[in-house]
Design an enzyme around this catalytic site. Structure first.
Site, PDB file in Angstrom:
ATOM      1  N   ASP A 325       0.854  -1.192   0.000  1.00 23.26           N
ATOM      2  CA  ASP A 325       0.000   0.000   0.000  1.00 23.26           C
ATOM      3  C   ASP A 325       0.883   1.233   0.000  1.00 23.26           C
ATOM      4  OD1 ASP A 325       1.092   0.268   2.518  1.00 23.26           O
ATOM      5  OD2 ASP A 325      -0.807   0.383   3.584  1.00 23.26           O
ATOM      6  N   ASP A 327       1.413   4.804   2.288  1.00 24.17           N
ATOM      7  CA  ASP A 327       1.024   5.424   3.561  1.00 24.17           C
ATOM      8  C   ASP A 327       1.411   6.905   3.572  1.00 24.17           C
ATOM      9  OD1 ASP A 327       0.463   2.767   5.090  1.00 24.17           O
ATOM     10  OD2 ASP A 327       2.480   2.493   4.286  1.00 24.17           O
ATOM     11  N   ASP A 421      -3.285   4.481   2.705  1.00 23.95           N
ATOM     12  CA  ASP A 421      -3.630   4.881   4.071  1.00 23.95           C
ATOM     13  C   ASP A 421      -3.328   6.360   4.246  1.00 23.95           C
ATOM     14  OD1 ASP A 421      -4.404   2.350   4.831  1.00 23.95           O
ATOM     15  OD2 ASP A 421      -2.454   1.817   5.682  1.00 23.95           O
TER      16      ASP A 421
HETATM   17  N1  CTP Z   1       0.557   0.942  11.344  1.00 24.27           N
HETATM   18  C1  CTP Z   1      -0.097   1.411  12.428  1.00 24.27           C
HETATM   19  N2  CTP Z   1      -1.431   1.179  12.596  1.00 24.27           N
HETATM   20  C2  CTP Z   1      -2.117   0.490  11.663  1.00 24.27           C
HETATM   21  C3  CTP Z   1      -1.457   0.007  10.530  1.00 24.27           C
HETATM   22  C4  CTP Z   1      -0.090   0.251  10.402  1.00 24.27           C
HETATM   23  O1  CTP Z   1       0.524   2.052  13.272  1.00 24.27           O
HETATM   24  N3  CTP Z   1      -3.404   0.265  11.830  1.00 24.27           N
HETATM   25  C5  CTP Z   1       1.995   1.189  11.200  1.00 24.27           C
HETATM   26  C6  CTP Z   1       2.767  -0.099  11.181  1.00 24.27           C
HETATM   27  O2  CTP Z   1       3.225  -0.423  12.465  1.00 24.27           O
HETATM   28  C7  CTP Z   1       3.897   0.230  10.268  1.00 24.27           C
HETATM   29  C8  CTP Z   1       3.401   1.361   9.392  1.00 24.27           C
HETATM   30  O3  CTP Z   1       2.207   1.824   9.978  1.00 24.27           O
HETATM   31  O4  CTP Z   1       4.965   0.700  11.037  1.00 24.27           O
HETATM   32  C9  CTP Z   1       3.187   0.941   7.986  1.00 24.27           C
HETATM   33  O5  CTP Z   1       2.332  -0.185   7.935  1.00 24.27           O
HETATM   34  P1  CTP Z   1       2.095  -1.046   6.643  1.00 24.27           P
HETATM   35  O6  CTP Z   1       1.629  -0.196   5.531  1.00 24.27           O
HETATM   36  O7  CTP Z   1       1.226  -2.178   7.038  1.00 24.27           O
HETATM   37  O8  CTP Z   1       3.533  -1.680   6.377  1.00 24.27           O
HETATM   38  P2  CTP Z   1       4.755  -1.190   5.498  1.00 24.27           P
HETATM   39  O9  CTP Z   1       5.933  -1.275   6.356  1.00 24.27           O
HETATM   40  O10 CTP Z   1       4.459   0.128   4.859  1.00 24.27           O
HETATM   41  O11 CTP Z   1       4.860  -2.335   4.421  1.00 24.27           O
HETATM   42  P3  CTP Z   1       4.284  -2.306   2.931  1.00 24.27           P
HETATM   43  O12 CTP Z   1       5.371  -1.693   2.115  1.00 24.27           O
HETATM   44  O13 CTP Z   1       4.016  -3.723   2.572  1.00 24.27           O
HETATM   45  O14 CTP Z   1       3.045  -1.488   2.933  1.00 24.27           O
HETATM   46 MN    MN Z   2       2.694   0.461   3.797  1.00 24.86          MN
HETATM   47 MN    MN Z   3      -0.369   0.875   5.551  1.00 27.05          MN
END
Ligand code: CTP
Ligand code: MN
Ligand code: MN
Length: 496
Positions: A325, A327, A421
């Site tokens: 995703d 963020d 997100d």
């Molecule tokens: N996070 C959070 N609360 C959530 C979801 C995620 O605090 N409800 C934090 C996670 O702990 C993480 C960060 O947001 O540190 C990013 O989460 P995520 O997008 O799930 O992981 P990524 O590390 O960005 O991996 P990816 O590249 O696959 O998206």
């Molecule tokens: Mn992410």
């Molecule tokens: Mn995320």
């Protein structure tokens, strides 16, 4: 009547700072590491009351470093982080507690004998690194590219499978082990090279050994091909579906998202979107797509609130080239202006047909209610939006052509569904939100655990010192690391 000497001994910690220094040539530094702050304060007061020179912080003036419960190699490694390159071997005495205790009893610094000295192994390549690795992910630098992908892929598959079996403890153990291997400076070739490394339990070592000797682990391969693992992987891969739901469906005979379409299983709104865009969402998001979405979000934010700022976080901030995703953090330099921003951004995007799905939550964080009564949750309470963007693909021609046989998104002309997100934070909490949303998840978990053993409580909103009973403010990630007594780790080295 207590003799004068004993009386002094009784309340050393409260002793005046202006104790007379009787042995100025001996500058003692007590290493807190495993000693703990209160014991260190007690011993410092005791020694000062006896005329010893105790330094509050380490400096080149220190002649004697005393530690308790640390190995000589640990202390040597710590010393090397304190001194400029090449200066680490200057003649500081690394001593254990017996020297300190005997000196206190004698009332003067006793002559150093070999039994007082910490044993420091001669440096020999990787073992020196081995011994310096901290047990917490936030104490280590973990780059994105590393040398042990074969081993970490195997351990992470077992971690994933443990998650599918709702065994969180086991999952975290495998993730920790993988993370330690990611931080090594080179590929592991022999089991002996793992000696002294933290977080490598018996089970992990068994798996690693088998891979080193036979090229693969039978447990990993059996798991990878198991029906349960494959079905759970497919089902939890649906946006909006967690392990519990996937497990229920699995027990009801569902193996793949396609099975849900024809079944009478009730799906919520998120899951319906998850099934609908499944083929899109399982294709990783590229950095180019993330940047394109960044431009769109920036335009939306600018249109509804002048001066608001957006920051790319998550995996892309850690330097990843793909992610599941994208963020973003949104804030405004004037505290309070960011309130109610998100619904307007969402309306702006919806009016332009840019959202396929969104769920917006209000900010439910209230500092006064959070601490100290409530333990920090790893779910934060910011105003946030979990969404699926409809990303047009005019730039798709710039990317590699799709591999033949790749299904789904590649066949869909014109646009791609992308998970995004959006999180809004008041500027006073921005540094904490940035640290909390940059990840990786294991890095975050260990940061909170580290804070806990330091008597602090860390969340994506704030840092609370439970002993001083006050919040520790910060306007940058560097300050938060400093509050926590940690060396600053840049985002690109938080890939634990
Ligand atoms: N996070 C959070 N609360 C959530 C979801 C995620 O605090 N409800 C934090 C996670 O702990 C993480 C960060 O947001 O540190 C990013 O989460 P995520 O997008 O799930 O992981 P990524 O590390 O960005 O991996 P990816 O590249 O696959 O998206
Ligand atoms: Mn992410
Ligand atoms: Mn995320």
């Amino acid at each position: 009547m207590i003799p004068a000497k004993r009386r002094k001994l009784g309340a050393p910690a409260a002793g005046p700072v202006a104790d007379v220094i009787r042995f100025p040539h001996v500058a003692v530094f007590l290493l807190e590491k495993r000693m703990g702050a209160s014991r260190r304060a007690f011993l410092t007061g005791l020694a000062r009351s006896k005329g010893f020179r105790l330094e509050d912080s380490y400096s080149p003036a220190v002649t004697h470093v005393v530690s308790e419960k640390n190995s000589g190699d640990e202390v040597q490694a710590w010393l090397e982080t304190q001194t400029p390159a090449g200066d680490a071997d200057r003649s500081v005495h690394l001593l254990n507690m017996t020297w300190f205790t005997e000196s206190m009893a004698a009332g003067h610094p006793v002559k150093i004998e070999s039994r007082h000295r910490l044993q420091v192994k001669a440096k020999s390549g990787p073992s020196a690194v081995t011994n310096t690795m901290g047990a917490y992910a936030c104490q280590r630098k973990t780059p994105l590219e590393h040398h042990n992908a074969v081993l970490t892929d195997a351990l992470l598959l077992l971690a994933e499978n443990a998650d599918f079996c709702t065994n969180e403890g086991r999952s975290v153990a495998f993730k920790r082990a993988a993370s330690v291997l990611k931080a090594l400076p080179g590929p592991v070739r022999r089991m002996e090279e793992l000696q002294g490394l933290p977080c490598l339990g018996e089970h992990c070592q068994r798996v690693i050994k088998e891979i080193l000797e036979h090229g693969a682990s039978s447990e990993v391969e059996m798991t990878r091909h198991s029906e349960h693992y494959q079905a759970m992987k497919a089902l939890t891969g649906i946006f909006g579906v967690g392990v519990k739901t996937a497990e229920q469906w699995h027990r009801a005979g569902i193996r793949h998202p396609a099975d849900l379409v024809s079944s009478e299983h009730k799906l919520n709104r998120a899951q319906r979107a998850g099934v609908e865009y499944y083929e899109h969402l399982r294709v990783p998001v590229t950095k180019a797509e993330a940047d394109r979405i960044g431009e769109i979000v920036k335009r939306a934010v600018d249109a509804v609130l002048l001066g608001a700022e957006i920051t790319l976080t998550g995996g892309f901030r850690r330097g990843k080239q793909t992610g599941h995703d994208v963020d973003f953090l949104i804030t405004h330099p004037d505290e309070g202006r960011e309130e109610g921003l998100l619904p307007k951004v969402v309306s702006w995007l919806e009016a332009r047909d840019l959202l396929l799905y969104q769920k917006t939550n209000k900010n439910s964080y209230l500092e006064a209610k959070e601490w100290p009564a409530r333990p920090p949750s790893n779910m934060d309470r910011f105003e946030r939006c979990f969404s699926i963007f409809k990303l047009q693909r005019p730039w798709a021609a710039l990317e590699e052509p799709p591999q033949s046989g790749e299904r789904g998104a590649a066949e869909t002309p014109g646009w791609k569904a992308v998970r995004v997100d959006l999180v809004v934070t008041p500027v006073s909490q921005f540094a904490f939100a940035l640290l909390g949303w940059t990840g990786s998840q294991l890095f975050e978990r260990d940061l909170r655990r580290w804070a806990g053993q330091k008597g602090m409580s860390l969340s994506s909103h704030a840092l609370y010192d439970c002993e001083q009973k006050r919040y520790l403010r910060a306007t940058s990630e560097e300050e938060i690391f400093a509050h926590l007594g940690l060396e600053y780790i840049p985002p690109g080295e938080r890939n634990a």
